[in-house]
Enzyme design. Structure first.
Site, PDB file in Angstrom:
ATOM      1  N   ASN A   1       0.872  -1.175   0.000  1.00  0.00           N
ATOM      2  CA  ASN A   1       0.000   0.000   0.000  1.00  0.00           C
ATOM      3  C   ASN A   1       0.909   1.226   0.000  1.00  0.00           C
ATOM      4  O   ASN A   1       1.509   1.549   1.014  1.00  0.00           O
ATOM      5  CB  ASN A   1      -0.897  -0.032   1.248  1.00  0.00           C
ATOM      6  CG  ASN A   1      -1.704   1.234   1.405  1.00  0.00           C
ATOM      7  OD1 ASN A   1      -1.760   2.074   0.510  1.00  0.00           O
ATOM      8  ND2 ASN A   1      -2.361   1.372   2.563  1.00  0.00           N
ATOM      9  N   TRP A   2       0.976   1.874  -1.141  1.00  0.00           N
ATOM     10  CA  TRP A   2       1.903   3.005  -1.263  1.00  0.00           C
ATOM     11  C   TRP A   2       1.368   4.269  -0.604  1.00  0.00           C
ATOM     12  O   TRP A   2       2.092   5.267  -0.513  1.00  0.00           O
ATOM     13  CB  TRP A   2       2.209   3.271  -2.742  1.00  0.00           C
ATOM     14  CG  TRP A   2       3.295   2.381  -3.296  1.00  0.00           C
ATOM     15  CD1 TRP A   2       3.646   1.139  -2.854  1.00  0.00           C
ATOM     16  CD2 TRP A   2       4.171   2.681  -4.381  1.00  0.00           C
ATOM     17  NE1 TRP A   2       4.681   0.640  -3.600  1.00  0.00           N
ATOM     18  CE2 TRP A   2       5.029   1.573  -4.559  1.00  0.00           C
ATOM     19  CE3 TRP A   2       4.317   3.771  -5.232  1.00  0.00           C
ATOM     20  CZ2 TRP A   2       6.018   1.528  -5.532  1.00  0.00           C
ATOM     21  CZ3 TRP A   2       5.304   3.742  -6.223  1.00  0.00           C
ATOM     22  CH2 TRP A   2       6.140   2.626  -6.360  1.00  0.00           C
ATOM     23  N   LYS A   3       0.094   4.241  -0.185  1.00  0.00           N
ATOM     24  CA  LYS A   3      -0.520   5.420   0.457  1.00  0.00           C
ATOM     25  C   LYS A   3      -0.310   6.648  -0.448  1.00  0.00           C
ATOM     26  O   LYS A   3      -0.328   6.505  -1.671  1.00  0.00           O
ATOM     27  CB  LYS A   3       0.034   5.600   1.868  1.00  0.00           C
ATOM     28  CG  LYS A   3      -0.110   4.299   2.690  1.00  0.00           C
ATOM     29  CD  LYS A   3       0.137   4.449   4.153  1.00  0.00           C
ATOM     30  CE  LYS A   3      -0.041   3.097   4.837  1.00  0.00           C
ATOM     31  NZ  LYS A   3       0.050   3.161   6.299  1.00  0.00           N
TER      32      LYS A   3
ATOM     33  N   GLY B   1       3.021  -1.128   4.210  1.00  0.00           N
ATOM     34  CA  GLY B   1       3.075   0.297   3.884  1.00  0.00           C
ATOM     35  C   GLY B   1       4.495   0.704   3.518  1.00  0.00           C
ATOM     36  O   GLY B   1       4.976   0.444   2.419  1.00  0.00           O
ATOM     37  N   GLY B   2       5.189   1.320   4.481  1.00  0.00           N
ATOM     38  CA  GLY B   2       6.509   1.902   4.231  1.00  0.00           C
ATOM     39  C   GLY B   2       7.486   0.994   3.492  1.00  0.00           C
ATOM     40  O   GLY B   2       8.150   1.433   2.542  1.00  0.00           O
TER      41      GLY B   2
ATOM     42  N   HIS C   1      -9.362   1.284   5.104  1.00  0.00           N
ATOM     43  CA  HIS C   1      -8.070   1.420   5.795  1.00  0.00           C
ATOM     44  C   HIS C   1      -8.256   2.334   7.003  1.00  0.00           C
ATOM     45  O   HIS C   1      -9.044   3.289   6.957  1.00  0.00           O
ATOM     46  CB  HIS C   1      -7.020   1.987   4.832  1.00  0.00           C
ATOM     47  CG  HIS C   1      -5.635   1.910   5.393  1.00  0.00           C
ATOM     48  ND1 HIS C   1      -5.175   2.806   6.335  1.00  0.00           N
ATOM     49  CD2 HIS C   1      -4.638   1.025   5.176  1.00  0.00           C
ATOM     50  CE1 HIS C   1      -3.930   2.463   6.665  1.00  0.00           C
ATOM     51  NE2 HIS C   1      -3.587   1.389   5.981  1.00  0.00           N
TER      52      HIS C   1
ATOM     53  N   GLU D   1      -6.580   4.666   8.088  1.00  0.00           N
ATOM     54  CA  GLU D   1      -6.327   6.090   7.807  1.00  0.00           C
ATOM     55  C   GLU D   1      -7.549   6.745   7.173  1.00  0.00           C
ATOM     56  O   GLU D   1      -7.797   7.936   7.373  1.00  0.00           O
ATOM     57  CB  GLU D   1      -5.066   6.234   6.938  1.00  0.00           C
ATOM     58  CG  GLU D   1      -3.817   5.947   7.766  1.00  0.00           C
ATOM     59  CD  GLU D   1      -2.644   5.371   7.007  1.00  0.00           C
ATOM     60  OE1 GLU D   1      -2.613   5.432   5.761  1.00  0.00           O
ATOM     61  OE2 GLU D   1      -1.738   4.825   7.679  1.00  0.00           O
TER      62      GLU D   1
ATOM     63  N   GLY E   1       3.169   2.049  10.818  1.00  0.00           N
ATOM     64  CA  GLY E   1       4.187   3.087  10.690  1.00  0.00           C
ATOM     65  C   GLY E   1       4.952   3.377  11.977  1.00  0.00           C
ATOM     66  O   GLY E   1       5.641   4.387  12.075  1.00  0.00           O
TER      67      GLY E   1
ATOM     68  N   GLU F   1      -5.020  -4.886  10.585  1.00  0.00           N
ATOM     69  CA  GLU F   1      -3.949  -3.904  10.796  1.00  0.00           C
ATOM     70  C   GLU F   1      -4.191  -3.176  12.116  1.00  0.00           C
ATOM     71  O   GLU F   1      -4.993  -2.230  12.170  1.00  0.00           O
ATOM     72  CB  GLU F   1      -3.946  -2.876   9.657  1.00  0.00           C
ATOM     73  CG  GLU F   1      -3.707  -3.478   8.287  1.00  0.00           C
ATOM     74  CD  GLU F   1      -3.153  -2.453   7.307  1.00  0.00           C
ATOM     75  OE1 GLU F   1      -2.087  -2.743   6.748  1.00  0.00           O
ATOM     76  OE2 GLU F   1      -3.749  -1.382   7.133  1.00  0.00           O
TER      77      GLU F   1
ATOM     78  N   SER G   1       3.857  -2.363  10.209  1.00  0.00           N
ATOM     79  CA  SER G   1       5.301  -2.472  10.417  1.00  0.00           C
ATOM     80  C   SER G   1       5.895  -3.811   9.970  1.00  0.00           C
ATOM     81  O   SER G   1       6.831  -4.315  10.590  1.00  0.00           O
ATOM     82  CB  SER G   1       5.656  -2.187  11.880  1.00  0.00           C
ATOM     83  OG  SER G   1       5.326  -0.842  12.217  1.00  0.00           O
TER      84      SER G   1
END
Ligand code: 13P
Length: 251
Positions: free
Chosen positions: A11-13, A233-234, A97, A99, A173, A167, A212
């Site tokens: 997920n590149w957000k 993510g990251g 998600h 977010e 993150g 999640e 993470s």
């Protein structure tokens, strides 16, 4: 229903510009030269990159979006429909998600409507659930997650059109992860709930862990029972890191 095929999803957000296609190409190169992994591989870039990524992603990498609207078209300035996402060449869409739940006030009912819209457009819906740190500290993890799960999954869900991502919000993150036992407990509860409601199909829905995930912890997390892959993510932004997570599915 056989065990679900695992999925390692990135997920590149809100990250990535046209030049980031080089990272996708680097990932393709790594996938070509390294032993084949026994998982499906998915990248979910921002909307602006969907068409470009889908055009070059090839057989080995699927492409997905990060959100969709509930309607098929109309007066919804700034929104994107599931049909448009499919038209761009994507096969998946993330809905619910944390977010989006926190930044945009999305409720589980809305998430279920988005999942229905996705499935109607022949997209697989990746439905996200997860507790906050306060909820975990209050011992409410399972009740929160199962409530989100029940209300975010539409009746139309099948093993073919639905993926669940657990999640924990506090793990996103932060570099912190639940223990393998904590992950096992939540995933077992999700699996039981899916089977209660959808029978055999419930056994075939992949349940991803997210929060993470990185190359150094992927093997341990992916080995947990009922963990059918990762939503990353990251560490999905760099091809070498993402491929290091895919390593968990190489012999
Ligand atoms: P991180 O892997 O950066 O913790 O993000 C997880 C996530 O939110 C994926 O959807």
């Amino acid at each position: 229903m056989a065990t679900p095929t695992a999925i390692v999803a990135g997920n590149w957000k809100m990250n990535g510009v046209q030049a980031s296609i080089e990272e996708l190409k680097s990932l393709q190169k790594l996938l070509e030269i390294k032993p084949k992994a026994c998982c499906d591989i998915l990248i979910c870039p921002p909307f602006t990159l969907l068409t470009g990524f889908a055009a070059v992603s090839g057989e080995m990498i699927a492409i997905g979006a990060q959100d969709c609207h509930t309607a098929t078209s109309g007066a919804h300035t700034g929104d994107i429909s599931a049909g448009m996402i499919a038209d761009a060449g994507a096969g998946y869409v993330i809905v619910g998600h944390s977010e989006r739940r926190s930044n945009h006030g999305e409720t589980s009912d809305l998430v279920a409507s988005k999942a229905t819209a996705a499935q109607s457009a022949d997209l697989k819906a990746i439905i996200c659930v997860g507790e906050s740190e306060a909820e975990r500290d209050a011992g409410k993890t399972l009740s929160v997650v199962l409530d989100q799960l029940t209300n975010s999954i539409p009746e139309t869900a099948t093993a073919q059109n639905t993926v669940i991502a657990y999640e924990p919000v506090w793990a996103i993150g932060t570099g912190r992860t639940p223990t393998p036992q904590d992950v096992a407990d939540v995933h077992a509860a999700i699996r039981a709930s899916l089977q209660d409601r959808f029978g055999k199909d419930g056994a075939g829905v992949p349940i991803l862990y997210g929060g993470s995930v990185k190359p150094s912890n992927a093997l341990e997390l992916m080995a947990v029972e009922n963990v059918d892959g990762a939503l990353v993510g990251g560490a999905s932004l760099k091809a070498t890191d993402f491929d290091g997570i895919i390593d968990a599915y190489r012999k």
